[in-house]
Design a protein around this motif. Structure first.
Motif, short mmCIF file in Angstrom:
data_model
loop_
_atom_site.label_atom_id
_atom_site.label_comp_id
_atom_site.label_asym_id
_atom_site.label_seq_id
_atom_site.Cartn_x
_atom_site.Cartn_y
_atom_site.Cartn_z
N SER A 55 0.83 -1.21 0.00
CA SER A 55 0.00 0.00 0.00
C SER A 55 0.86 1.26 0.00
CB SER A 55 -0.93 0.00 1.22
OG SER A 55 -1.91 -1.00 1.11
N LEU A 56 1.95 1.24 0.76
CA LEU A 56 2.82 2.40 0.81
C LEU A 56 3.52 2.61 -0.54
CD1 LEU A 56 4.42 2.19 4.38
CD2 LEU A 56 2.14 2.91 3.68
N ASP A 57 3.96 1.51 -1.16
CA ASP A 57 4.61 1.63 -2.46
C ASP A 57 3.66 2.19 -3.52
OD1 ASP A 57 6.92 0.66 -1.37
OD2 ASP A 57 7.10 -1.09 -2.69
N VAL A 58 2.42 1.72 -3.51
CA VAL A 58 1.44 2.23 -4.47
C VAL A 58 1.17 3.71 -4.21
CG1 VAL A 58 -0.98 2.09 -5.20
CG2 VAL A 58 0.35 0.00 -4.92
N VAL A 89 10.28 5.35 4.72
CA VAL A 89 11.49 6.19 4.71
C VAL A 89 12.41 5.83 3.55
CG1 VAL A 89 11.51 6.80 7.15
CG2 VAL A 89 12.56 4.64 6.42
N THR A 90 11.89 5.16 2.53
CA THR A 90 12.74 4.78 1.40
C THR A 90 12.26 5.45 0.11
OG1 THR A 90 11.47 2.83 0.67
CG2 THR A 90 13.07 2.52 2.46
N PRO A 91 13.19 5.75 -0.79
CA PRO A 91 12.83 6.34 -2.08
C PRO A 91 12.60 5.28 -3.14
CG PRO A 91 15.20 6.38 -1.85
CD PRO A 91 14.65 5.70 -0.61
N ILE A 92 12.00 4.17 -2.75
CA ILE A 92 11.89 2.99 -3.61
C ILE A 92 10.44 2.51 -3.63
CG2 ILE A 92 12.70 0.62 -4.01
CD1 ILE A 92 15.10 1.42 -2.10
N VAL A 147 12.46 11.72 -5.05
CA VAL A 147 11.19 12.43 -5.24
C VAL A 147 10.04 11.71 -4.53
CG1 VAL A 147 9.49 13.15 -6.97
CG2 VAL A 147 11.92 13.47 -7.40
N ILE A 148 10.11 10.37 -4.42
CA ILE A 148 8.98 9.64 -3.83
C ILE A 148 9.15 9.38 -2.33
CG2 ILE A 148 8.25 8.61 -6.00
CD1 ILE A 148 9.57 6.01 -5.18
N LEU A 149 10.16 9.96 -1.71
CA LEU A 149 10.19 9.95 -0.25
C LEU A 149 9.00 10.76 0.26
CD1 LEU A 149 13.97 10.59 0.47
CD2 LEU A 149 12.64 8.67 1.38
N PRO A 150 8.27 10.25 1.26
CA PRO A 150 7.09 10.99 1.72
C PRO A 150 7.48 12.26 2.47
CG PRO A 150 7.53 9.16 3.19
CD PRO A 150 8.48 9.01 2.02
N ASP A 151 6.52 13.15 2.59
CA ASP A 151 6.73 14.35 3.38
C ASP A 151 6.73 14.02 4.87
OD1 ASP A 151 6.60 16.38 1.16
OD2 ASP A 151 4.66 15.39 0.91
N ILE A 152 5.86 13.09 5.25
CA ILE A 152 5.75 12.69 6.66
C ILE A 152 5.61 11.17 6.75
CG2 ILE A 152 4.32 12.79 8.76
CD1 ILE A 152 3.52 15.61 7.96
N ALA A 153 6.40 10.57 7.62
CA ALA A 153 6.22 9.16 7.98
C ALA A 153 5.64 9.13 9.39
CB ALA A 153 7.56 8.43 7.95
N LEU A 154 4.45 8.57 9.52
CA LEU A 154 3.76 8.52 10.81
C LEU A 154 3.76 7.08 11.29
CD1 LEU A 154 0.56 10.49 11.72
CD2 LEU A 154 0.84 8.13 12.45
N ALA A 176 18.62 2.90 6.46
CA ALA A 176 19.95 2.38 6.12
C ALA A 176 20.00 1.90 4.68
CB ALA A 176 20.33 1.25 7.08
N PHE A 177 19.07 1.02 4.28
CA PHE A 177 19.18 0.43 2.94
C PHE A 177 18.70 1.39 1.86
CE2 PHE A 177 14.67 -0.91 2.95
CZ PHE A 177 14.35 -0.91 1.59
#
Length: 386
Positions: A100-103, A146-149, A166-173, A254-255
């Protein structure tokens, strides 16, 4: 010191109960209209309804896209992006597991700009702009928040990645209370997945392997090594759930900057062809890839061993400590109740050459491995895992 780049989500909000803040956060960061991306399993938990209530109380209208599948195909991404456009969404919320997060990441990109999905696969091809994006994980595994993937299934079985800051989120909750209801098997598989992220990030031979990633990886392994079994066998333990979720996030950081390698490369074909969950696919090949690597590159595994298994600090020789780490990770997976062989997953032995061939397509990952993996090596690893 070798120059490096380190990117992560600009704002991380962690704590039991922080989901209750989602309405105010969305109102401030996105606006009054948002698309919430999730899956049918999440709907059944009641967590989505709670989030929607918080959003409604803050005056936010949320359109729900609920059809995310594990290993999401391209069609899910494009359909979800159209839903965002049709709803005139001002931003995107991803709520659920890694799929869901990747989509949600890709939907924010596609709905917010002019890019086409097929043109952004690979590293650095996604340029933006995108819609504002908030990600809320409900498993302690992918670190996707927290990943750009973002990983997408193309065709019948092959997986492709979109990799871009670019696809790193603005906020990770991150709210550990959302993980309390995870069944033991999912807790175990996603937990081992997160540990693989930290292990491979630490050992990666990528030129961007850096001190921040290595320190995050070792702390992630310390947290998860001490909490995984408790979270699996005593799922209501909020401290274990918190440590596991925090460790998963740190492994993701990290990764995201020191990329993963052969464990993931060999796991992807298993998931693509046989729909084995990603975390379990990793767990099935992990000890065998570690032993393969440790034969010629024991140093990184010897260095992280005692962070996960403190008793290994007493093992004097580097090679012995690395071997002990490989064995201990296999034993941890077994104690957590995960399947141990490919044949338990009903993968035919005569299909292993196809898996090995497909693994070679993951060159983006294989170049990061501490030891070169040829197709014959991949086949031998699969045979050992069978």
């Amino acid at each position: 010191m070798t120059p490096f780049i380190f990117n992560t989500s600009p704002s991380i909000r962690f704590g039991a109960g922080v989901l209750s803040q989602i309405g105010e956060i969305v109102r401030e960061e996105i606006g009054s209209r948002a698309l919430l991306v999730t899956d049918p399993g999440m709907l059944a938990t009641g967590i989505v309804d709670r989030a929607l209530d918080f959003l409604q109380d803050a005056g936010v209208t949320a359109t729900v896209y609920q059809d995310v599948k594990a290993d999401p195909p391209e069609s899910v991404v494009t359909t979800c992006a159209k839903a965002a456009t049709d709803a005139d969404a001002q931003g995107v919320i991803g709520l659920g597991g890694g799929s869901s997060l990747d989509v949600a990441k890709l939907v924010a990109l596609l709905a917010g700009g002019k890019e086409d999905l097929t043109s952004i696969y690979g590293v650095g091809n996604a340029k933006g702009p995108r819609l504002p994006l908030i990600l809320i994980p409900t498993t302690s595994g992918t670190g996707s928040e927290v990943t750009p993937i973002s990983i997408v299934t193309t065709g019948q079985s092959e997986k492709m990645g979109v990799v871009s800051p670019v696809i790193l989120p603005d906020i990770a909750l991150l709210d550990p209370e959302l993980t309390l209801g995870l069944p033991p098997h999912i807790t175990a598989a996603t937990g081992i997945d997160a540990m693989v992220h930290a292990i491979e990030a630490y050992a990666s031979v990528n030129t961007n392997n850096n001190p921040l990633s290595r320190n995050l990886a070792t702390e992630a392994l310390r947290l998860m090594g001490a909490s995984l079994e408790t979270a699996v066998h005593s799922g209501g333990d909020i401290k274990a759930r918190s440590d596991l979720l925090l460790g998963s996030m740190m492994a993701g950081q990290a990764f995201a900057n020191s990329p993963v390698a052969a464990v993931h490369a060999l796991a992807y074909p298993i998931g693509g062809h046989f729909h084995v969950p990603h975390g379990l696919s990793n767990a099935l090949v992990l000890p065998h890839v570690l032993r393969f690597n440790a034969e010629v590159a024991p140093k990184p595994y010897a260095e992280i061993a005692a962070h996960v298994f403190p008793e290994l600090a007493a093992v004097e020789h580097e090679k012995d400590r690395a071997e002990g780490f490989c064995d201990a990770m296999a034993a941890l997976s077994k104690r957590c109740g995960l399947q141990q062989t490919l044949r338990e997953m009903e993968i035919p032995q005569d299909f292993l050459p196809k898996l090995a061939s497909d693994a070679m397509n993951q060159s983006r990952l294989l170049v990061n491995n501490p030891r070169e993996v040829r197709e014959i090596d991949a086949l031998e690893i699969y045979q050992t895992a069978w």
